[in-house]
Design a protein around this motif. Structure first.
Motif, PDB file in Angstrom:
ATOM      1  N   LYS A  66      43.497  27.910  46.725  1.00  0.00           N
ATOM      2  CA  LYS A  66      44.397  27.702  45.293  1.00  0.00           C
ATOM      3  C   LYS A  66      43.865  29.252  44.813  1.00  0.00           C
ATOM      4  O   LYS A  66      42.711  29.606  44.537  1.00  0.00           O
ATOM      5  N   ASP A  67      44.976  29.999  44.238  1.00  0.00           N
ATOM      6  CA  ASP A  67      44.553  31.264  43.602  1.00  0.00           C
ATOM      7  C   ASP A  67      43.537  31.320  42.574  1.00  0.00           C
ATOM      8  O   ASP A  67      42.807  32.178  42.564  1.00  0.00           O
ATOM      9  N   SER A  68      43.583  30.468  41.786  1.00  0.00           N
ATOM     10  CA  SER A  68      42.618  30.489  40.668  1.00  0.00           C
ATOM     11  C   SER A  68      41.261  30.151  41.081  1.00  0.00           C
ATOM     12  O   SER A  68      40.287  30.363  40.299  1.00  0.00           O
ATOM     13  N   ALA A  69      40.904  29.576  42.096  1.00  0.00           N
ATOM     14  CA  ALA A  69      39.678  29.479  42.848  1.00  0.00           C
ATOM     15  C   ALA A  69      39.097  30.689  43.582  1.00  0.00           C
ATOM     16  O   ALA A  69      38.036  30.675  43.686  1.00  0.00           O
ATOM     17  N   ILE A  70      39.899  31.571  43.705  1.00  0.00           N
ATOM     18  CA  ILE A  70      39.475  32.781  44.617  1.00  0.00           C
ATOM     19  C   ILE A  70      38.654  33.542  43.724  1.00  0.00           C
ATOM     20  O   ILE A  70      38.977  34.019  42.534  1.00  0.00           O
ATOM     21  N   THR A  71      37.300  33.904  44.057  1.00  0.00           N
ATOM     22  CA  THR A  71      36.552  34.775  43.394  1.00  0.00           C
ATOM     23  C   THR A  71      36.245  35.993  43.913  1.00  0.00           C
ATOM     24  O   THR A  71      35.521  36.837  43.218  1.00  0.00           O
ATOM     25  N   SER A  72      36.539  36.472  45.085  1.00  0.00           N
ATOM     26  CA  SER A  72      36.498  37.769  45.556  1.00  0.00           C
ATOM     27  C   SER A  72      37.425  38.708  45.141  1.00  0.00           C
ATOM     28  O   SER A  72      38.703  38.095  44.886  1.00  0.00           O
ATOM     29  N   SER A  73      37.258  39.952  44.785  1.00  0.00           N
ATOM     30  CA  SER A  73      38.077  40.954  44.393  1.00  0.00           C
ATOM     31  C   SER A  73      39.648  40.940  45.205  1.00  0.00           C
ATOM     32  O   SER A  73      39.425  41.196  46.466  1.00  0.00           O
TER      33      SER A  73
END
Length: 191
Positions: free
Chosen positions: A42-49
């Motif tokens: 899920k997009d909101s969980a992605i933490t890499s740039s």
């Protein structure tokens, strides 16, 4: 109808923003690269740039950043980054200006940032004239770019016409490219 440029991508993509629909229409589009090899998160969980690759425009033809698996797109996907691709249609919009293109790129980056709220600012890779666009967006909207990579983007503060561009002469008197090279060493090493 997708622009011709999408066909040169080796990767599946989806149209996110078509620049012709912006307040000041441009012939650029923002694509999100779909990766079949990476588990969908899920997009909101992605933490890499997120990585945003701006394709060149200066007559080289579109697709250099993503026309094969080991291109910039492929490397960024393999490293686990969400990847976006800024491409262009063959013909500019009738009233399009360079300023309009810079504003469109800024809107693209705002959209990417909004879709990845837990990630740092995007890494922007500009190829050739795409690097010029990235540099202009970075200068006018510094809060939208985390890192800027310029590939084959000869930015020259000494360009211009004789007797009309004073920085041209100042650049030559201060050592040409040497100050820029020294400054980049300071920026990279932080010393």
């Amino acid at each position: 109808c997708f622009p011709v440029t999408i066909r040169v991508l080796e990767f599946d993509s989806e149209l996110v923003i078509d620049g012709k629909n912006l307040e000041k229409p441009v012939n650029y589009v923002l694509l999100r690269i779909k990766s079949p090899n990476i588990k969908t998160i899920k997009d909101s969980a992605i933490t890499s740039s997120p990585v945003v690759i701006i394709d060149p425009r200066a007559g080289h033809g579109p697709g250099i950043g993503g026309f094969k698996q080991d291109s910039e797109v492929g490397v960024a996907l393999q490293a686990g980054h969400p990847v976006y691709f800024v491409s262009f249609k063959d013909k500019p919009e009738s009233s399009q200006t360079t300023t309009d293109v810079v504003l469109a790129h800024a809107q693209f980056l705002k959209h990417v940032i909004k879709n990845h709220p837990k990630a740092p600012e995007p890494i922007v890779i500009g190829n050739c004239q795409g690097g010029w666009a990235g540099a202009l967006v970075s200068a006018t909207h510094p809060d939208l770019i985390g890192a800027l990579v310029l590939n084959g983007s000869p930015l020259s503060y000494w360009a211009g016409k004789d007797w009309q561009n004073p920085m041209r002469y100042l650049g030559g008197m201060l050592g040409g490219a040497l100050p820029a090279i020294v400054a980049s060493d300071f920026i990279v090493t932080g010393k």
